[in-house]
Design an enzyme around this catalytic site. Structure first.
Site, PDB file in Angstrom:
ATOM      1  N   ARG A   3       0.882  -1.307   0.015  1.00 29.84           N
ATOM      2  CA  ARG A   3       0.050  -0.054  -0.148  1.00 29.84           C
ATOM      3  C   ARG A   3       0.796   1.250   0.020  1.00 29.84           C
ATOM      4  O   ARG A   3       0.739   2.151   0.937  1.00 29.84           O
ATOM      5  CB  ARG A   3      -0.813  -0.016   1.049  1.00 29.84           C
ATOM      6  CG  ARG A   3      -2.210   0.746   0.811  1.00 29.84           C
ATOM      7  CD  ARG A   3      -3.209   0.818   1.732  1.00 29.84           C
ATOM      8  NE  ARG A   3      -4.415   1.438   1.600  1.00 29.84           N
ATOM      9  CZ  ARG A   3      -5.552   1.195   1.686  1.00 29.84           C
ATOM     10  NH1 ARG A   3      -6.003   0.136   2.382  1.00 29.84           N
ATOM     11  NH2 ARG A   3      -6.504   1.819   1.203  1.00 29.84           N
ATOM     12  N   CYS A   4       1.871   1.337  -1.091  1.00 32.09           N
ATOM     13  CA  CYS A   4       2.642   2.285  -1.011  1.00 32.09           C
ATOM     14  C   CYS A   4       3.331   2.455  -2.314  1.00 32.09           C
ATOM     15  O   CYS A   4       3.255   1.574  -3.265  1.00 32.09           O
ATOM     16  CB  CYS A   4       3.701   2.679   0.225  1.00 32.09           C
ATOM     17  SG  CYS A   4       4.977   1.597  -0.385  1.00 32.09           S
ATOM     18  N   GLU A  24      -2.772   5.245  -1.071  1.00 31.34           N
ATOM     19  CA  GLU A  24      -1.700   4.869  -0.156  1.00 31.34           C
ATOM     20  C   GLU A  24      -1.297   5.885   0.720  1.00 31.34           C
ATOM     21  O   GLU A  24      -0.637   5.547   1.622  1.00 31.34           O
ATOM     22  CB  GLU A  24      -0.494   4.467  -1.126  1.00 31.34           C
ATOM     23  CG  GLU A  24      -1.224   3.156  -2.184  1.00 31.34           C
ATOM     24  CD  GLU A  24       0.083   2.831  -3.199  1.00 31.34           C
ATOM     25  OE1 GLU A  24       0.012   1.751  -3.700  1.00 31.34           O
ATOM     26  OE2 GLU A  24       0.760   3.627  -3.455  1.00 31.34           O
TER      27      GLU A  24
END
Ligand SMILES: Cc1cc2nc3c(=O)[nH]c(=O)nc-3n(C[C@H](O)[C@H](O)[C@H](O)COP(=O)(O)OP(=O)(O)OC[C@H]3O[C@@H](n4cnc5c(N)ncnc54)[C@H](O)[C@@H]3O)c2cc1C
Lengths: 806, 283
Positions: free
Chosen positions: A384-385, A760
């Site tokens: 999630r980035c 994110e």
């Protein structure tokens, strides 16, 4: 316009375009259990595959006895490396330029590594047979610590790389070394450090964790021997890339490979790479001529498919006595596990870690990253980035706090005096990025005011006094974070995955009656693309969002794209969508002009129609233009109304935000109660505020998990200690904090609709906010750094080591 | 996580279940709610040829409340929580049951399964030791009673024979104040440390106290000494401290993902102290 025409606002509202909190169209099926996930796929004649996995973290494989497994009724084959070798498929390339064993080739390098692939008629028979495969191991010394891996006498992990002193990213300085990546000006930075008023130095560890999507990875591979076509359904965040890789590996032309991502139950980076299960399922289908299903269970997922983080970040930050930052130095030891299977753009072996100067105007900086092999699972994906941005944000937001301690300054004020000012954008960072836009001071002041920061600090001081007086055993922590992300990879000139430029695409067809179908090169895994992309198009074309179908994930129909991860869908495919929509509108304008018998330039766009300038009662709606495109012979125009756009972004986008977490910590039990969490996000133009809020809630909850308990840890033997959800922390609704969301809106100047991506941000900004709150609670007792996750016993240990227990 | 093949039986009477257990010996296992057993089967840590599902045995169900309380083994944790008469008679049961797992698991998981399982992480065994409950076991040789305080031998080993069924749990109606205090990492987690406490008091002094701890040894730990340390005191800080000191001599926690031994010992003391204070405030 005539009297019956609704006014502009009413028509715009009816479109449910950009800015509307339109309900997610996906949710009707998801909330009723009617989604179609990979494991829902059933095909005639389908068979099943599963792995025999290594019990050891490092061992030589002396033999594999498959006789008992093959005797289980229904078992068709047990594949080993030797069976794949003639096809050249016993190893496969990784996205990071390394190679990875598909099935153990002579040795195993991490616990859970794939040794043999058992194929059979039923899932149950395959599970029984896996248990009966007897592997003869000779244990080898295990290295789980990247610093020990780099010691002179460390065991050689990758024997296949013996003698290779050059890797895909330059020189290898040790047999367990993967790469060294350096950015910035090292001598200049070190000179600044040497002459600085103040230097704060710390080792900041961002521990190993795992994206752990609710749905694990899996696929169904089906080779049709009649027409030579391979179809593969799977949990793919980048289906087109999978098609290209599958073609390159197998020699089957891309035109004979169809990759389909059906509904995906969360990805978070875990579903970007290519896994041995995909390769084995394809081989098994080619060999048997039957569809083969492979689905991981939770333990497989946590132990073997891509992990995230595991960065040891040694930092030095220099400042004047007044707190103006003069330089930043960072050396990172990156534990990549047994194979370098990070999913980063090719030229960035440590992703966009060089965004680690954060939101601050830092004149000079240096970043060096050494990638190291250990006996742990491969991965290092962007959970999630956007490619190591979480690590970078955590690093700088910890370093700021540590500097504030050293300067004896308020950490909010220290940030404020170092922020890049609004008038400095576009801003060239010391590590080479051009920040497109931002207004950090406005966001920061709004956040501090919203939480009553001064009041909180006063309350904290009272609490501290009470604690010291023995009136309470609870301390209060205020966790600050101002993050800057770099998302939307990315410009083809420097961003590619396996050589594929990181553009993205959209293809639109307007039907005769004015509804539309749009297909994109991305793939939703819960982000709500079918909702938001229709909103972009609604605003661009005047067709109501409810009449626009969005399709993604089928390589036979969708235009080529690089997929969904790194918050790139809106910045890249969203731009393609807007531009394709504009192409539609341009053609529709010519049609309207023809129908209205005026010149193109005599028309102006009004929400959902073209109006003759100065003659409002003369207009043609987009719906009318669409019909005309199919039923009129318009001189000089082809029939039909379609458009395609491939978008190569000129720059990344730089979303930012200000997060503030307040927690109460019981020093005796280590329990931390999150009292409040305020999240201000600036993601530029807001397409669907409700979806943004949902994304912030979800991402902040994952951040909470990571900061406060989630980890993948190994013992000295390389045994994975968190291989089930009993021990791998996924918060339930009960533990999940309550969030207050807020926003400012600084549109991206180079993006067609000014949007920057948001999915994110909450994970990137959330982790430092939670972690800083824990540190802040103990600041006055002398704590500078304590590694995550901050679970009960580790918080207790902080208190214990500071002498806060009797 | 797919279990190995097994035969499934669903007897209607205790006698039928026992004859199945006798007939298949080692290879058979009773199943109540299945929420400890089935995960073990899926992990292939338990290999069971014959699964004897107890769900249809009416005799194993039901709660009777008189001078003593009798709970049928098959009573679910949710039924404990929702039985208001039981909550009035022995409120500690509800307080403890609410801290077990989550509602879905409590709807299926049974009291009998929880205490028979022998997992040191289960909450009911310590609770039953605190209440000085008696387990009624029935086997091919008839029935016998075993005190909860004598039942647990080591992790997963109890004094129940393979061919015996746990039929019911009986205990005297508790008097005084109570508390079940548990620290866990999240909903659905077993205790890092938990304490079950019953305290009877009169005139501001403790007249009787019973204390048992969960997940701090390879069995639940009934600490007679900890209870004794409170009797006669006003349950002040000093008394609580001596109860904690006595308890710490009886537990033997192991280090795991929930933390190292020093943390668990410290936490056990904090949790017990809080449980005592709350129980006394209710006595
Ligand atoms: C996610 C999760 C979290 C949990 N958290 C907790 C928790 O925090 N605290 C807690 O206490 N428990 C917890 N549990 C366990 C849960 O309470 C179980 O339901 C309970 O331990 C067993 O009860 P059962 O009826 O499901 O028994 P089963 O699983 O059916 O049986 C367990 C064992 O007892 C034996 N057995 C069952 N009934 C009898 C009988 N009448 N006679 C003889 N032997 C019998 C079985 O043969 C088996 O060996 C959790 C379970 C899960 C899945």
């Amino acid at each position: 316009m005539n009297d019956l025409t609704p006014d502009q606002t009413a028509r715009a509202t009816a479109l449910k375009g950009m800015g509307s909190s339109r309900k997610r169209v996906e949710d009707a099926r998801f909330t009723q259990g009617k989604g179609n996930y990979v494991d829902d796929i059933k095909m005639t004649g389908m068979i099943y595959g599963d792995f025999v996995r290594s019990q050891y973290a490092h061992a030589r494989i002396k033999g594999v006895d498959t006789a008992a497994a093959l005797a289980v009724p229904g078992i068709i084959a047990v594949l080993q490396a030797a069976d794949l070798a003639p096809l050249g498929l016993h190893w496969m390339p990784t996205l990071a330029g390394d190679k990875q064993m598909v099935l153990a080739d002579g040795k195993v390098l991490f616990q859970g590594q794939e040794i043999a692939f058992v194929v059979g008629e039923t899932r149950a028979a395959v599970a029984d047979a896996c248990e009966l495969v007897v592997v003869d191991y000779e244990e080898l010394p295990v290295v789980v610590d990247p610093f020990k891996a780099m010691a002179a006498g460390a065991p050689v992990l990758r024997e296949d790389l013996a003698g290779q002193t050059k890797g895909p990213h330059g020189d290898r300085i040790h047999h367990n070394h993967i790469f060294r990546w350096e950015v910035g000006d090292k001598p200049a930075t070190e000179a600044v450090l040497a002459g600085a008023d103040v230097v704060a130095e710390e080792m900041v560890y961002y521990h190993r964790t795992h994206p752990c999507p609710l749905e694990t990875c899996g696929c169904v591979a089906s080779m049709d021997k009649i027409n030579g076509k391979l179809t593969m359904w799977g949990t793919f965040q980048a289906p087109h890339v999978v098609r290209t890789v599958a073609s390159l590996l197998s020699g089957i032309p891309e035109s004979s490979i169809r990759i389909v991502s059906p509904d995906i139950g969360g990805g978070f980076g875990n579903k970007v790479g290519v896994y041995p299960g995909y390769v084995c399922a394809i081989v098994a289908s080619i060999v048997t001529g039957r569809p083969v299903k492979w689905i991981e269970d939770r333990m497989d997922n946590l132990m073997a498919t891509a992990f995230a983080r595991d960065y040891w970040m040694h930092g030095k930050i220099a400042a004047t006595a007044e707190g103006k930052i003069t330089g930043l130095w960072c050396h990172t030891t990156a534990d990549h596990g047994a194979f370098d299977a990070c999913a980063d753009p090719t030229k960035f072996p440590a992703g966009f870690m060089s965004i680690c100067t954060g939101s601050y105007d830092i004149p000079v900086a240096y970043l060096g990253v050494d990638g190291v092999y250990t006996n742990k699972a491969p991965g290092g994906v962007a959970y999630r980035c956007s490619f190591r941005v979480t690590e970078a944000a955590y690093f700088i937001e910890r370093m700021i706090e540590i500097l504030a301690i050293k300067l004896n300054m308020d950490a909010a004020e220290l940030r404020r005096i170092n922020f890049i000012r609004k008038d400095q954008f576009p801003y060239q960072s010391a590590l080479g990025w051009e920040y497109d836009s931002g207004d950090y001071h406005t966001a920061w002041d709004k956040a501090l005011k919203a939480v009553n920061y001064t009041g909180l600090r006063a309350e904290q001081a009272t609490r501290l006094a009470d604690f010291k007086a023995g009136k309470t055993r609870s301390l209060m922590g205020i966790g600050l974070c101002h993050f800057t992300e770099i998302v939307g990879a990315g410009p083809v000139k420097n961003c590619d995955i396996l050589g594929m430029g990181m553009f993205d695409s959209c293809e639109i067809r307007i039907h005769p009656t004015g509804s539309a179908l749009a297909r994109l090169g991305t793939i939703s895994q819960g982000q709500g693309h079918a909702t938001t992309f229709a909103q972009i198009l609604a605003t661009e074309t005047g067709i109501p969002a409810d009449q626009i179908t969005i399709e993604e994930g089928d390589t036979d129909t969708a235009p080529y794209g690089l997929g969904t991860y790194g918050s790139r869908s809106t910045p890249v495919a969203g731009a393609a969508t807007a531009l394709a929509g504009r192409k539609i509108r341009a053609k529709a304008q010519m049609i309207a002009a023809y129908l209205l018998e005026v010149h193109d330039n005599d028309l102006e766009w009004d929400v959902d129609r073209f109006v003759v300038k100065g003659v409002p009662e003369r207009f043609k709606t987009m719906k009318e233009c669409a019909y005309a495109a199919y039923n009129q012979a318009i001189p000089g125009l082809e029939p039909g109304l379609e458009a395609v756009s491939y978008y190569d972004p000129p720059n990344m986008t730089y979303p930012f935000g200000a997060y503030i977490c307040v927690m109460d910590i019981d020093v005796d039990t280590g329990v931390a109660d999150i009292r409040s969490f305020y999240a201000l996000d600036d993601c530029g133009t807001r397409i669907n505020p409700m979806i943004i809020e949902g994304q912030v809630h979800g991402g902040a909850t994952e951040a909470y998990a990571i900061a406060m308990g989630q980890e993948v840890a190994y013992d000295e033997m390389g045994n994975c200690m968190n291989s089930t959800l009993m021990d791998f922390f996924l918060p339930t609704a009960w533990e999940t904090p309550h969030y207050t969301t807020d926003h400012t809106e600084t549109p991206s100047p180079h993006h067609p609709i000014g949007a920057k991506g948001v999915g994110e941000s909450p994970n990137v900004g959330g982790v430092p906010a939670f972690s800083n709150a824990v540190h802040d609670a103990f600041r006055s007792f002398g704590l500078t750094q304590s590694h995550m996750p901050h679970d009960h016993w580790r918080i207790w240990r902080i208190a214990n080591q500071l002498g806060l227990h009797e | 996580m797919i279990p190995a093949a097994f035969e499934y039986h669903r007897p209607k009477a205790v006698a039928d279940a026992i004859s199945l257990l006798t007939q298949h010996g080692d290879d058979a296992r009773a199943m109540a709610g299945g929420h400890s057993l089935i995960p073990m089967m899926k992990l292939r840590m338990a290999h069971i040829g014959h699964l004897v599902d107890l769900q249809d045995i009416a005799d194993l169900k039901g709660v009777t409340i008189g001078a003593s309380i009798r709970i049928g083994a098959l009573t679910t944790q949710a039924e404990l929580i929702n039985n208001t008469a039981l909550t009035t008679a022995a409120p500690i049961l509800k307080e403890a049951a609410l801290q077990i797992a989550d509602p879905q698991i409590r709807n299926v998981g049974t009291v009998g399964g929880n205490v028979a399982n022998g997992d040191p992480g289960n909450d009911m065994p310590g609770l039953m030791q605190c209440l000085d409950a008696t387990y009624t076991l029935t086997g091919p040789r008839g029935s016998r009673d075993v005190r909860a305080r004598d039942f647990y031998q080591s992790a997963y080993f109890t004094s129940r024979k393979d061919d015996e069924l746990l039929v019911a749990i009986t205990f005297a109606k508790p008097v005084g104040g109570y508390a079940y205090e548990k620290q866990k990492r999240k909903i659905g987690d077993y205790a890092t440390a938990a304490a079950a406490v019953q305290i009877a008091a009169s005139g501001g002094r403790v007249t009787a106290a019973s204390i048992a701890m969960t997940n701090l040894s390879d069995t639940p730990v009934y600490s007679a000494a900890a209870g004794a340390a409170l009797v006669g005191t006003a349950c002040d800080a000093a008394a609580i401290k001596s109860a904690v000191t006595a308890m710490l001599l009886d537990i033997n926690p192991a280090s795991d993902n929930r933390g190292p031994v020093e943390f668990k010992r410290h936490l056990a003391g904090v949790i017990l102290g809080r449980a005592i204070a709350r129980a006394f405030s209710r006595a």
